[in-house]
Design a protein around this motif. Sequence first.
Motif, PDB file in Angstrom:
ATOM      1  N   PHE A 202       0.855  -1.180   0.000  1.00  0.00           N
ATOM      2  CA  PHE A 202       0.000   0.000   0.000  1.00  0.00           C
ATOM      3  C   PHE A 202       0.897   1.238   0.000  1.00  0.00           C
ATOM      4  O   PHE A 202       2.064   1.163   0.398  1.00  0.00           O
ATOM      5  CB  PHE A 202      -0.917  -0.021   1.212  1.00  0.00           C
ATOM      6  CG  PHE A 202      -1.946  -1.115   1.142  1.00  0.00           C
ATOM      7  CD1 PHE A 202      -1.772  -2.295   1.853  1.00  0.00           C
ATOM      8  CD2 PHE A 202      -3.067  -0.982   0.351  1.00  0.00           C
ATOM      9  CE1 PHE A 202      -2.708  -3.320   1.772  1.00  0.00           C
ATOM     10  CE2 PHE A 202      -4.012  -1.998   0.270  1.00  0.00           C
ATOM     11  CZ  PHE A 202      -3.822  -3.170   0.985  1.00  0.00           C
ATOM     12  N   PRO A 203       0.340   2.368  -0.441  1.00  0.00           N
ATOM     13  CA  PRO A 203       1.164   3.585  -0.530  1.00  0.00           C
ATOM     14  C   PRO A 203       1.897   3.892   0.764  1.00  0.00           C
ATOM     15  O   PRO A 203       1.311   3.862   1.853  1.00  0.00           O
ATOM     16  CB  PRO A 203       0.139   4.673  -0.864  1.00  0.00           C
ATOM     17  CG  PRO A 203      -0.953   3.941  -1.568  1.00  0.00           C
ATOM     18  CD  PRO A 203      -1.037   2.596  -0.899  1.00  0.00           C
ATOM     19  N   LYS A 204       3.169   4.133   0.652  1.00  0.00           N
ATOM     20  CA  LYS A 204       4.028   4.526   1.759  1.00  0.00           C
ATOM     21  C   LYS A 204       4.073   3.465   2.865  1.00  0.00           C
ATOM     22  O   LYS A 204       4.304   3.797   4.033  1.00  0.00           O
ATOM     23  CB  LYS A 204       3.596   5.884   2.333  1.00  0.00           C
ATOM     24  CG  LYS A 204       3.692   7.011   1.306  1.00  0.00           C
ATOM     25  CD  LYS A 204       3.360   8.343   1.901  1.00  0.00           C
ATOM     26  CE  LYS A 204       3.491   9.438   0.836  1.00  0.00           C
ATOM     27  NZ  LYS A 204       3.193  10.777   1.359  1.00  0.00           N
ATOM     28  N   GLN A 205       3.852   2.237   2.503  1.00  0.00           N
ATOM     29  CA  GLN A 205       3.939   1.169   3.489  1.00  0.00           C
ATOM     30  C   GLN A 205       4.891   0.085   3.007  1.00  0.00           C
ATOM     31  O   GLN A 205       5.362   0.095   1.883  1.00  0.00           O
ATOM     32  CB  GLN A 205       2.555   0.579   3.748  1.00  0.00           C
ATOM     33  CG  GLN A 205       1.594   1.560   4.409  1.00  0.00           C
ATOM     34  CD  GLN A 205       0.341   0.886   4.897  1.00  0.00           C
ATOM     35  OE1 GLN A 205       0.336  -0.302   5.206  1.00  0.00           O
ATOM     36  NE2 GLN A 205      -0.740   1.645   4.975  1.00  0.00           N
TER      37      GLN A 205
ATOM     38  N   LYS B 122      16.568  -1.198  -2.145  1.00  0.00           N
ATOM     39  CA  LYS B 122      16.195   0.194  -2.407  1.00  0.00           C
ATOM     40  C   LYS B 122      14.956   0.199  -3.283  1.00  0.00           C
ATOM     41  O   LYS B 122      14.870  -0.567  -4.247  1.00  0.00           O
ATOM     42  CB  LYS B 122      17.348   0.912  -3.126  1.00  0.00           C
ATOM     43  CG  LYS B 122      17.076   2.348  -3.540  1.00  0.00           C
ATOM     44  CD  LYS B 122      18.268   2.931  -4.306  1.00  0.00           C
ATOM     45  CE  LYS B 122      18.022   4.375  -4.726  1.00  0.00           C
ATOM     46  NZ  LYS B 122      19.162   4.919  -5.518  1.00  0.00           N
ATOM     47  N   GLN B 123      14.001   1.064  -2.941  1.00  0.00           N
ATOM     48  CA  GLN B 123      12.813   1.198  -3.764  1.00  0.00           C
ATOM     49  C   GLN B 123      12.596   2.652  -4.126  1.00  0.00           C
ATOM     50  O   GLN B 123      12.396   3.500  -3.241  1.00  0.00           O
ATOM     51  CB  GLN B 123      11.572   0.654  -3.054  1.00  0.00           C
ATOM     52  CG  GLN B 123      10.338   0.661  -3.943  1.00  0.00           C
ATOM     53  CD  GLN B 123       9.095   0.137  -3.245  1.00  0.00           C
ATOM     54  OE1 GLN B 123       8.921   0.336  -2.058  1.00  0.00           O
ATOM     55  NE2 GLN B 123       8.231  -0.535  -3.997  1.00  0.00           N
ATOM     56  N   GLU B 124      12.621   2.929  -5.391  1.00  0.00           N
ATOM     57  CA  GLU B 124      12.310   4.275  -5.880  1.00  0.00           C
ATOM     58  C   GLU B 124      10.811   4.343  -6.163  1.00  0.00           C
ATOM     59  O   GLU B 124      10.160   3.307  -6.320  1.00  0.00           O
ATOM     60  CB  GLU B 124      13.156   4.586  -7.104  1.00  0.00           C
ATOM     61  CG  GLU B 124      14.648   4.609  -6.753  1.00  0.00           C
ATOM     62  CD  GLU B 124      15.532   4.992  -7.906  1.00  0.00           C
ATOM     63  OE1 GLU B 124      15.008   5.261  -8.998  1.00  0.00           O
ATOM     64  OE2 GLU B 124      16.760   5.014  -7.705  1.00  0.00           O
ATOM     65  N   PRO B 125      10.242   5.543  -6.223  1.00  0.00           N
ATOM     66  CA  PRO B 125       8.788   5.674  -6.384  1.00  0.00           C
ATOM     67  C   PRO B 125       8.254   4.898  -7.580  1.00  0.00           C
ATOM     68  O   PRO B 125       8.772   5.002  -8.699  1.00  0.00           O
ATOM     69  CB  PRO B 125       8.605   7.183  -6.562  1.00  0.00           C
ATOM     70  CG  PRO B 125       9.763   7.794  -5.860  1.00  0.00           C
ATOM     71  CD  PRO B 125      10.913   6.856  -6.062  1.00  0.00           C
TER      72      PRO B 125
ATOM     73  N   SER C 216      17.813   9.377  -2.824  1.00  0.00           N
ATOM     74  CA  SER C 216      16.509   9.527  -2.180  1.00  0.00           C
ATOM     75  C   SER C 216      15.605   8.371  -2.596  1.00  0.00           C
ATOM     76  O   SER C 216      15.372   8.155  -3.790  1.00  0.00           O
ATOM     77  CB  SER C 216      15.852  10.861  -2.588  1.00  0.00           C
ATOM     78  OG  SER C 216      16.586  11.956  -2.098  1.00  0.00           O
ATOM     79  N   ALA C 217      15.121   7.635  -1.629  1.00  0.00           N
ATOM     80  CA  ALA C 217      14.318   6.439  -1.903  1.00  0.00           C
ATOM     81  C   ALA C 217      13.909   5.842  -0.559  1.00  0.00           C
ATOM     82  O   ALA C 217      14.223   6.389   0.505  1.00  0.00           O
ATOM     83  CB  ALA C 217      15.114   5.406  -2.709  1.00  0.00           C
ATOM     84  N   ILE C 218      13.234   4.720  -0.638  1.00  0.00           N
ATOM     85  CA  ILE C 218      12.933   3.954   0.585  1.00  0.00           C
ATOM     86  C   ILE C 218      13.897   2.781   0.633  1.00  0.00           C
ATOM     87  O   ILE C 218      14.093   2.089  -0.374  1.00  0.00           O
ATOM     88  CB  ILE C 218      11.475   3.454   0.590  1.00  0.00           C
ATOM     89  CG1 ILE C 218      10.518   4.639   0.500  1.00  0.00           C
ATOM     90  CG2 ILE C 218      11.209   2.655   1.864  1.00  0.00           C
ATOM     91  CD1 ILE C 218       9.060   4.229   0.382  1.00  0.00           C
TER      92      ILE C 218
END
Lengths: 116, 111
Positions: free
Chosen positions: A39-42, B36-39, B84-86
Amino acid sequence: GAVVSQHPSWVICKSGTSVKIECRSLDFQATTMFWYRQFPKQSLMLMATSNEGSKATYEQGVEKDKFLINHASLTLSTLTVTSAHPEDSSFYICSAREMGMNTEAFFGQGTRLTVV
Amino acid sequence: GEDVEQSLFLSVREGDSSVINCTYTDSSSTYLYWYKQEPGAGLQLLTYIFSNMDMKQDQRLTVLLNKKDKHLSLRIADTQTGDSAIYFCAEGSSGNTPLVFGKGTRLSVIA
């Protein structure tokens, strides 16, 4: 490195229809593939473990009749979202680990499903 | 069950070093990973470390593992805006089991 290809990258479907997502390991064999939902941002939520030639193992709370998984070969697993509803809209990601190897999991590019 | 924890946000200035921390609970973990996960994209493996190692360096990335404390960190030297990423920490054991992921740390790099 090993590659996992997921198709389609994005799909828009009408409520009530079914959508099939494919996950292929391109240069290795995977007896086990994993399906995640994000889900978004999760973070990633594991939905099910797909086993080649046998039934998938679903995580608690995931409806097996809603999310049909078929792992017909050592390189292909499919996830079918049946009778899709807007709340099924999400980012679905598959991953695979090479058969017999205790190494990293490789991920597909993800599928953005939007149900309208 | 297994659990992986990491802080949710980190903000650094371009050129500084970033350190993302992670703790895990499964002492039988064989490998620990950073993805790493980019949008809008899938997950990209950055690096991983075998559980009998305590450090691994790969160009700008340094992974430190404290197995006694079950603590893993990822250091990114000379952080760039493209970093920049998660970033997800994950642990795994046998090849037929899924990796267990943390919730991800969102790294924001300020120019």
